[in-house]
Design a protein around this motif. Structure first.
Motif, PDB file in Angstrom:
ATOM      1  N   TYR A  55       0.810  -1.219   0.000  1.00 23.97           N
ATOM      2  CA  TYR A  55       0.000   0.000   0.000  1.00 23.97           C
ATOM      3  C   TYR A  55       0.846   1.272   0.000  1.00 23.97           C
ATOM      4  N   MET A  56       2.139   1.129   0.150  1.00 25.11           N
ATOM      5  CA  MET A  56       3.019   2.271  -0.099  1.00 25.11           C
ATOM      6  C   MET A  56       3.020   2.536  -1.610  1.00 25.11           C
ATOM      7  N   ALA A  57       3.049   1.458  -2.382  1.00 20.48           N
ATOM      8  CA  ALA A  57       2.981   1.587  -3.842  1.00 20.48           C
ATOM      9  C   ALA A  57       1.652   2.230  -4.247  1.00 20.48           C
ATOM     10  N   THR A  78      14.882   8.551  -1.260  1.00 21.49           N
ATOM     11  CA  THR A  78      16.147   8.028  -0.751  1.00 21.49           C
ATOM     12  C   THR A  78      16.057   6.512  -0.626  1.00 21.49           C
ATOM     13  N   ALA A  79      17.075   5.898  -0.058  1.00 27.78           N
ATOM     14  CA  ALA A  79      17.039   4.455   0.177  1.00 27.78           C
ATOM     15  C   ALA A  79      15.756   4.114   0.917  1.00 27.78           C
ATOM     16  N   GLY A  80      15.237   2.919   0.667  1.00 27.79           N
ATOM     17  CA  GLY A  80      13.940   2.538   1.235  1.00 27.79           C
ATOM     18  C   GLY A  80      13.050   2.115   0.082  1.00 27.79           C
ATOM     19  N   CYS A  81      11.908   1.511   0.411  1.00 27.03           N
ATOM     20  CA  CYS A  81      11.075   0.921  -0.638  1.00 27.03           C
ATOM     21  C   CYS A  81      10.505   1.947  -1.610  1.00 27.03           C
ATOM     22  N   ALA A  82      10.093   3.120  -1.124  1.00 25.82           N
ATOM     23  CA  ALA A  82       9.356   4.069  -1.959  1.00 25.82           C
ATOM     24  C   ALA A  82      10.092   4.416  -3.247  1.00 25.82           C
ATOM     25  N   ASN A  97      21.010  11.003  -0.527  1.00 22.60           N
ATOM     26  CA  ASN A  97      21.625  10.015   0.361  1.00 22.60           C
ATOM     27  C   ASN A  97      20.678   9.743   1.520  1.00 22.60           C
ATOM     28  N   TYR A  98      20.737   8.545   2.076  1.00 20.24           N
ATOM     29  CA  TYR A  98      19.818   8.195   3.158  1.00 20.24           C
ATOM     30  C   TYR A  98      19.940   9.212   4.300  1.00 20.24           C
ATOM     31  N   GLY A  99      18.837   9.860   4.637  1.00 17.93           N
ATOM     32  CA  GLY A  99      18.865  10.851   5.714  1.00 17.93           C
ATOM     33  C   GLY A  99      19.036  12.276   5.230  1.00 17.93           C
ATOM     34  N   GLY A 128      10.663   7.101   3.714  1.00 20.36           N
ATOM     35  CA  GLY A 128      10.136   6.229   4.759  1.00 20.36           C
ATOM     36  C   GLY A 128      10.301   6.822   6.144  1.00 20.36           C
ATOM     37  N   ASP A 129       9.753   6.094   7.111  1.00 22.68           N
ATOM     38  CA  ASP A 129       9.863   6.523   8.502  1.00 22.68           C
ATOM     39  C   ASP A 129      11.324   6.489   8.953  1.00 22.68           C
ATOM     40  N   GLY A 130      12.072   5.486   8.514  1.00 20.47           N
ATOM     41  CA  GLY A 130      13.496   5.428   8.867  1.00 20.47           C
ATOM     42  C   GLY A 130      14.251   6.608   8.268  1.00 20.47           C
ATOM     43  N   GLY A 131      13.983   6.876   6.992  1.00 22.65           N
ATOM     44  CA  GLY A 131      14.695   7.936   6.282  1.00 22.65           C
ATOM     45  C   GLY A 131      14.424   9.318   6.847  1.00 22.65           C
ATOM     46  N   LEU A 132      13.194   9.555   7.316  1.00 18.75           N
ATOM     47  CA  LEU A 132      12.839  10.917   7.741  1.00 18.75           C
ATOM     48  C   LEU A 132      12.879  11.132   9.249  1.00 18.75           C
ATOM     49  N   ASP A 134      14.105   8.722  11.707  1.00 20.60           N
ATOM     50  CA  ASP A 134      15.242   8.142  12.447  1.00 20.60           C
ATOM     51  C   ASP A 134      16.547   8.750  11.928  1.00 20.60           C
ATOM     52  N   ILE A 135      17.036   8.172  10.849  1.00 21.71           N
ATOM     53  CA  ILE A 135      18.381   8.548  10.392  1.00 21.71           C
ATOM     54  C   ILE A 135      18.391   9.971   9.830  1.00 21.71           C
ATOM     55  N   GLY A 136      17.275  10.429   9.232  1.00 26.49           N
ATOM     56  CA  GLY A 136      17.235  11.784   8.682  1.00 26.49           C
ATOM     57  C   GLY A 136      16.631  12.806   9.629  1.00 26.49           C
ATOM     58  N   ASP A 156       4.788   5.874   6.037  1.00 32.12           N
ATOM     59  CA  ASP A 156       5.125   5.186   7.290  1.00 32.12           C
ATOM     60  C   ASP A 156       4.639   3.740   7.251  1.00 32.12           C
ATOM     61  N   ASN A 157       5.586   2.807   7.081  1.00 27.96           N
ATOM     62  CA  ASN A 157       5.210   1.387   7.150  1.00 27.96           C
ATOM     63  C   ASN A 157       5.635   0.790   8.490  1.00 27.96           C
ATOM     64  N   GLU A 158       6.078   1.628   9.401  1.00 29.32           N
ATOM     65  CA  GLU A 158       6.366   1.249  10.792  1.00 29.32           C
ATOM     66  C   GLU A 158       7.482   0.217  10.921  1.00 29.32           C
ATOM     67  N   VAL A 159       8.406   0.256   9.945  1.00 30.51           N
ATOM     68  CA  VAL A 159       9.501  -0.716   9.953  1.00 30.51           C
ATOM     69  C   VAL A 159      10.520  -0.284   8.893  1.00 30.51           C
ATOM     70  N   TYR A 160      11.748  -0.812   8.989  1.00 40.11           N
ATOM     71  CA  TYR A 160      12.686  -0.679   7.879  1.00 40.11           C
ATOM     72  C   TYR A 160      12.377  -1.842   6.941  1.00 40.11           C
ATOM     73  N   GLY A 161      11.523  -1.573   5.965  1.00 38.86           N
ATOM     74  CA  GLY A 161      11.044  -2.647   5.104  1.00 38.86           C
ATOM     75  C   GLY A 161      12.109  -3.117   4.124  1.00 38.86           C
ATOM     76  N   ASN A 162      12.815  -2.154   3.558  1.00 43.14           N
ATOM     77  CA  ASN A 162      13.748  -2.445   2.483  1.00 43.14           C
ATOM     78  C   ASN A 162      14.934  -3.290   2.940  1.00 43.14           C
ATOM     79  N   THR A 163      15.240  -3.252   4.230  1.00 40.83           N
ATOM     80  CA  THR A 163      16.414  -3.998   4.727  1.00 40.83           C
ATOM     81  C   THR A 163      15.995  -5.174   5.604  1.00 40.83           C
ATOM     82  N   GLY A 164      14.729  -5.566   5.528  1.00 36.72           N
ATOM     83  CA  GLY A 164      14.334  -6.839   6.120  1.00 36.72           C
ATOM     84  C   GLY A 164      13.754  -6.830   7.514  1.00 36.72           C
TER      85      GLY A 164
HETATM   86  C1  TPP Z   1      23.445   6.192   5.520  1.00 38.08           C
HETATM   87  C2  TPP Z   1      22.778   4.879   5.253  1.00 38.08           C
HETATM   88  N1  TPP Z   1      22.562   4.037   6.295  1.00 38.08           N
HETATM   89  C3  TPP Z   1      21.935   2.866   6.076  1.00 38.08           C
HETATM   90  C4  TPP Z   1      21.515   2.509   4.815  1.00 38.08           C
HETATM   91  C5  TPP Z   1      20.850   1.160   4.583  1.00 38.08           C
HETATM   92  N2  TPP Z   1      19.420   1.273   4.386  1.00 38.08           N
HETATM   93  C6  TPP Z   1      18.881   1.216   3.160  1.00 38.08           C
HETATM   94  S1  TPP Z   1      17.197   1.253   3.183  1.00 38.08           S
HETATM   95  C7  TPP Z   1      17.196   1.288   4.876  1.00 38.08           C
HETATM   96  C8  TPP Z   1      15.923   1.268   5.676  1.00 38.08           C
HETATM   97  C9  TPP Z   1      14.743   1.846   5.012  1.00 38.08           C
HETATM   98  O1  TPP Z   1      13.711   2.006   5.946  1.00 38.08           O
HETATM   99  P1  TPP Z   1      12.670   3.181   5.783  1.00 38.08           P
HETATM  100  O2  TPP Z   1      13.368   4.470   5.560  1.00 38.08           O
HETATM  101  O3  TPP Z   1      11.709   3.131   6.912  1.00 38.08           O
HETATM  102  O4  TPP Z   1      11.953   2.832   4.410  1.00 38.08           O
HETATM  103  P2  TPP Z   1      11.134   1.506   3.994  1.00 38.08           P
HETATM  104  O5  TPP Z   1      12.073   0.639   3.248  1.00 38.08           O
HETATM  105  O6  TPP Z   1      10.589   0.884   5.218  1.00 38.08           O
HETATM  106  O7  TPP Z   1      10.073   2.058   3.116  1.00 38.08           O
HETATM  107  C10 TPP Z   1      18.503   1.290   5.386  1.00 38.08           C
HETATM  108  C11 TPP Z   1      18.828   1.311   6.825  1.00 38.08           C
HETATM  109  C12 TPP Z   1      21.783   3.413   3.762  1.00 38.08           C
HETATM  110  N3  TPP Z   1      21.388   3.136   2.498  1.00 38.08           N
HETATM  111  N4  TPP Z   1      22.416   4.571   4.010  1.00 38.08           N
END
Ligand code: TPP
Ligand code: SF4
Ligand code: SF4
Ligand code: SF4
Lengths: 289, 78
Positions: A55-57, A78-82, A97-99, A128-132, A134-136, A156-164
């Protein structure tokens, strides 16, 4: 950019791929499409490798149909499923770049206003939630503190989906995930309240159960960012893989969450409210004519 | 062989409805044809998630979509 970058040079029509020709002929460039007409015009986003029933798609599909000005929009991800779908659309896409998305978007939006002072150029971050959050987190917050005029959408899928399946600040308390088996010890972050406190002028929370409402929210967030300051949408976009939701139940899950913690919520400053009241009054008059 | 949604177009045409089209996650996959007043699936783009079946059967009780197994050759024609 502008419509010129879409047009096919005379004589080349028969060499262009069918999807491209369809896009120019039946796509939404240069006109205002209604999201309720999806499935009857050529959509901006193409086939992509996001999972079945994601449903993100779906949210991204509606996002592209809702853009008020696709020919003059730049999307940042950025990195992540979207980004797997965002990068498959006929709208310029930048991979931050992620973040870093909100720092890149800040510079980009400022540069566009200097380079094209008399044109409207919309910049939208979708991550994603991680990108915005947490790390960003730092870059996201500071773009809001600085009142940068672009839209941030957190899918927000409430998880780091792309990395398992690692836990994120947006995962609900107590949840056990594949890579976080002990269970989350802290509450889900209240992103919407943070956005309000940090200076966003329009903030919304939404579950993808109603395409018309998603489109209206996206349009409002983009228009408010053009004129007033940062805007933020917090969208619930389930990950059926990491949360083991049978795909047939994905929409049912979105409807269930809407009744629980993702009830539609919209907040804006008085200035933005007046702007939309005026705009909607004018639009009604147009329709009457 | 893979699993895709298939609209029983004669059944669907009885209703004035585009609901499943609006909830499919894939772009230009589940489409609507006004000439037949019916939804139709571009098989090559369908990922078999059954969200459309949830909409048509579970929510609307119209039962106009079934899941079918197709071979790549059959889909190439669509
Ligand atoms: C600086 C950096 N740290 C870690 C990663 C590895 N990484 C790629 S995707 C991802 C998690 C994505 O989670 P989220 O942002 O919530 O997006 P989702 O895949 O859940 O949509 C991570 C940690 C990266 N690409 N760059
Ligand atoms: S892993 Fe989850 S969020 Fe990512 S594409 Fe698959 S279902 Fe969607
Ligand atoms: S099964 Fe899923 S991908 Fe296929 S048409 Fe139905 S909703 Fe769309
Ligand atoms: S939900 Fe069912 S009746 Fe409605 S358009 Fe889709 S297939 Fe036809």
């Amino acid at each position: 950019m502008g419509l010129e970058y879409v047009r096919i040079s005379p004589g080349f029509e028969k060499y262009m791929p069918r999807d491209y020709v369809d896009l120019v002929k039946y796509g939404p460039f240069g006109k205002q499409v209604d999201v309720m007409q999806m499935g009857q015009f050529k959509e901006l986003v193409e086939e992509h490798p996001m999972c079945a029933g994601c449903y993100m798609a779906y949210f991204i599909r509606v996002f592209y149909a809702a853009l008020p000005n696709p020919e003059d929009t730049i999307v940042l991800g950025t990195a992540g499923c979207a980004r797997l779908a965002l990068s498959q659309a006929a709208v310029p896409f930048i991979y931050g770049n992620y973040g870093d998305t909100n720092a890149v978007a800040s510079g980009l939006k400022r540069a566009l206003s200097i380079r094209f002072p008399d044109k409207v150029k919309d910049v939208v971050v979708i991550a994603g939630d991680g990108g915005l959050i947490d790390i960003g987190f730092g870059m996201t917050m500071h773009s809001w503190f600085r009142r940068e005029k672009f839209t941030t959408i957190m899918v927000d899928n409430e998880v780091y989906g792309n990395t398992g399946g690692q836990e994120s600040g947006m995962s609900p308390k107590g949840i056990q995930l594949k890579m976080a088996p002990l269970g989350k010890k802290f509450d889900k972050i209240n992103a919407v309240e943070l956005a309000k406190t940090a200076g966003c002028v329009y903030v919304a929370r939404i579950s993808p159960t109603n395409p018309k409402r998603i489109a209206k929210t996206i349009r409002r967030a983009i228009l408010a960012a053009r004129h007033f300051g940062p805007t933020f949408i917090h969208a619930y976009t389930s990950c059926n893989i990491e949360y083991s939701i049978p795909t047939r139940e994905v929409l049912a899950d979105a409807r269930k969450r809407e009744k629980q913690d993702f009830k539609f919520y919209e907040w804006m400053t008085d200035e933005v409210k007046e702007f939309f009241e005026e705009l909607e009054r004018k639009e009604k008059q147009e329709v009457k004519k | 062989m893979y699993f895709v949604a298939d609209v029983k177009e004669n059944e669907c045409a009885k209703y004035n409805c585009k609901q499943c089209v609006l909830f499919c996650p894939e772009p230009n996959c589940l489409n609507f044809k006004s000439s037949t007043n019916s939804a139709w699936v571009w098989y090559d783009r369908c990922k078999g998630c059954e969200i459309c079946v949830y909409v048509c059967s579970d929510l609307l009780k119209r039962h106009c979509i079934e899941m079918v197994m197709v071979t790549p050759k059959a889909t190439a024609k669509s």
